[in-house]
Design a protein around this motif. Structure first.
Motif, mmCIF file in Angstrom:
data_model
loop_
_atom_site.group_PDB
_atom_site.id
_atom_site.type_symbol
_atom_site.label_atom_id
_atom_site.label_comp_id
_atom_site.label_asym_id
_atom_site.label_seq_id
_atom_site.Cartn_x
_atom_site.Cartn_y
_atom_site.Cartn_z
ATOM 1 N N THR A 84 35.938 -13.606 -26.851
ATOM 2 C CA THR A 84 36.920 -12.814 -26.076
ATOM 3 C C THR A 84 38.424 -12.792 -26.719
ATOM 4 N N ARG A 85 38.192 -13.673 -27.941
ATOM 5 C CA ARG A 85 39.642 -14.165 -28.503
ATOM 6 C C ARG A 85 40.778 -15.044 -27.792
ATOM 7 N N LEU A 92 40.635 -2.476 -31.819
ATOM 8 C CA LEU A 92 40.876 -2.732 -30.320
ATOM 9 C C LEU A 92 40.988 -1.279 -29.586
ATOM 10 N N SER A 113 49.443 -4.484 -31.909
ATOM 11 C CA SER A 113 48.852 -3.793 -30.474
ATOM 12 C C SER A 113 49.404 -2.520 -30.304
ATOM 13 N N PRO A 163 45.729 -5.254 -26.319
ATOM 14 C CA PRO A 163 45.159 -6.348 -27.076
ATOM 15 C C PRO A 163 46.064 -7.365 -27.569
ATOM 16 N N HIS A 177 41.289 -6.926 -22.713
ATOM 17 C CA HIS A 177 41.865 -6.999 -24.279
ATOM 18 C C HIS A 177 41.880 -5.323 -24.510
#
Length: 247
Positions: A98-99, A196, A145, A78, A74
């Protein structure tokens, strides 16, 4: 549209099984491409070389080591979607930190597996993952991201992204409020940062994954540090629940 899916199960045999179970999805997603990996280590090496996947099916490992790999993935990508594969439910709660968008336990039921992958593929490119604004170039949409941070100079906002920077009119407070649910944080009166992309926080400086440094004021330091820790692997975070703990 080509969709790339990485299969990183417990071994070659399970990867082959996953591929067989997911084959019925091909008619609905003509551009599906599956790539198998024998271990998270090899997958990470590919990511560090620039390889990217729309979705990863990743084995947690008996000791939860796959979760640490998920965090590292990630950090490199991301926007990646992730489904965790496990022997039982004990890694479910740490796994969602950890999403991960899905969690499946063995033995895998083909229809349930297909449904999880279908949901991940149809939700990984939603408008919620884009930030829109109007600049001199017109209306711009950029993936969350791809954004490193926003910097404010009175009412002039500079968006610093991976490929380019943009300027537009706005209020940094509104940007912080809008993007907080997506991993962004106010780090200074003039900055909103995509956490992130943060590699290090030392005193009043945040170092990002591309080497840029941005300030973190005393007012925001505690909250920013806490949010960074929440997505970092640690022995306490990844420890399996103790038997008989009642949790």
């Amino acid at each position: 549209m080509i969709r790339y899916i990485a299969l990183c199960g417990s071994g070659k045999e399970e990867n082959a099984q996953l591929l067989r179970h997911l084959a019925p999805l091909r008619p609905g997603f003509p551009g599906l491409e599956f790539v198998s990996f024998d271990s998270p280590k090899i997958l990470l090496e590919q990511y560090r070389q620039g390889r990217r996947f729309d979705l990863i099916l990743l084995d947690t490992g008996a000791d939860g080591s796959g979760l640490s790999a998920a965090i590292q993935l990630h950090l490199l990508h991301p926007a990646m979607s992730l489904i965790l594969l496990a022997d039982d439910e004990r890694w479910a709660i740490p796994g969602y930190r950890t999403r991960a968008c899905g969690y499946l336990t063995r033995p895998f039921q083909p229809l349930l597996l297909q449904n999880e992958v279908y949901l991940a593929l149809t939700h990984c490119e939603t408008p919620d993952f884009y930030f829109s604004f109007t600049s001199e170039e017109g209306t711009v949409q950029i993936k969350h991201s791809e954004i490193y941070y926003f910097e404010s100079d009175v009412r002039r906002i500079t968006l610093v992204g991976r490929e380019a920077s943009y300027q537009f009119s706005g209020q940094i407070s509104q940007i912080a409020q809008q993007l907080s649910p997506f991993g962004f944080a106010r780090t200074h009166k003039s900055y909103v940062v995509n956490l992130l992309h943060v590699e290090n926080l030392f005193r009043d400086v945040l170092t990002l994954s591309d080497g840029r440094q941005v300030p973190c004021s005393r007012m925001h330091h505690q909250e920013v540090a806490s949010r960074i820790i929440q997505r970092q692997p640690s022995s306490a975070l990844w420890a399996a629940p103790q038997k008989g703990s009642g949790r």
